[in-house]
Write an enzyme that holds these catalytic residues in place. Structure first.
Site, short mmCIF file in Angstrom:
data_model
loop_
_atom_site.label_atom_id
_atom_site.label_comp_id
_atom_site.label_asym_id
_atom_site.label_seq_id
_atom_site.Cartn_x
_atom_site.Cartn_y
_atom_site.Cartn_z
N CYS A 79 3.59 -118.64 30.66
CA CYS A 79 2.80 -117.70 29.88
C CYS A 79 3.29 -116.26 30.11
CB CYS A 79 1.32 -117.90 30.17
SG CYS A 79 0.29 -117.39 28.79
N HIS A 170 -0.23 -122.84 30.35
CA HIS A 170 -0.51 -122.94 31.79
C HIS A 170 -0.48 -124.42 32.17
CE1 HIS A 170 -2.16 -118.82 32.72
NE2 HIS A 170 -2.09 -118.80 31.40
N GLU A 172 -0.79 -125.29 35.35
CA GLU A 172 -1.26 -125.33 36.73
C GLU A 172 -2.77 -125.46 36.87
OE1 GLU A 172 -0.48 -122.75 35.05
OE2 GLU A 172 -1.77 -121.06 35.56
N1 GLN Z 1 -1.48 -112.52 26.78
C1 GLN Z 1 -0.86 -112.34 28.05
C2 GLN Z 1 0.31 -111.35 27.98
O1 GLN Z 1 0.66 -110.93 26.92
C3 GLN Z 1 -0.35 -113.66 28.61
C4 GLN Z 1 -1.50 -114.59 28.82
C5 GLN Z 1 -1.34 -115.53 29.96
O2 GLN Z 1 -0.43 -115.40 30.79
N2 GLN Z 1 -2.25 -116.47 30.03
O3 GLN Z 1 0.87 -111.01 28.96
#
Ligand code: GLN
Length: 188
Positions: A79, A170, A172
């Protein structure tokens, strides 16, 4: 088990450390660049990539992580971690490590479905993996050397380029550790 760490500046590092520990590793929480020495792999967790970037200004993290990659170590970004690893970041544009030949768009799933869970077919895993997408980014362009390991709704969501693995979800928080176990198995 190879020596591994989880970047512990911000975000979901504790859940990653627990997942790696359930797989038999003894992950270190990495808060200083000097702690990268001796590691075979580092997880960059999800969280908020702009906040992570701000926290990374205290030490030469960019230089250290590029050297870490160049010396043969592996990176697994999820992410916000995938955002940091990509070559180009959009929506809005921001600085990134550029260790993965990809263009990624932040918060790409819109407000109504900005968080959801799903079972994902992953080419390197025997069984579907339960994962969560949380304000997830989306890969909008991949270089020719980037392999897609999983897709969701016609978009790549798990990719690999050499020693860099990146997931827009994610892995995890659902308690399914198969992807962490697979990643540990890829480390030299
Ligand atoms: N929206 C977040 C970003 O732009 C990432 C979201 C996440 O890591 N769950 O950094």
């Amino acid at each position: 088990m190879p020596p591994v760490g989880v970047l512990a500046l911000q975000g979901d590092y504790d859940a990653h450390a627990k997942a790696l520990a359930r797989c038999g590793a003894a992950p270190l929480e990495i808060r200083r660049v000097a702690q990268l020495d001796g590691l075979a792999g580092l997880v960059i967790p999800g969280g908020e990539s702009s906040t992570l970037l701000n926290l990374m200004r205290d030490e030469p993290w960019f230089e250290a992580l590029r050297a870490f990659h160049a010396r043969g170590a592996s990176l697994f970004g999820t992410c916000a971690g995938a955002i940091l690893l990509s070559r180009e970041v959009r929506h809005p544009a921001q600085e990134s490590l550029a260790l993965l030949d990809a263009t990624i768009e932040r918060n790409a799933y819109g407000r109504q479905v900005d968080s959801f869970e799903t079972d994902l077919a992953v080419s390197v895993l025997a069984a579907p993996l339960g994962v969560a997408f949380i304000r997830a980014p989306r890969f909008v362009q991949l270089g020719a050397g980037v392999e897609v390991l999983a897709a969701h709704a016609d978009a790549p969501v798990l990719v690999r380029e050499g020693r860099v693995v990146a997931a827009t979800f994610h892995p995890e928080i659902t308690g399914a550790d198969d992807l962490h176990a697979w990643w540990l198995g890829t480390l030299a």
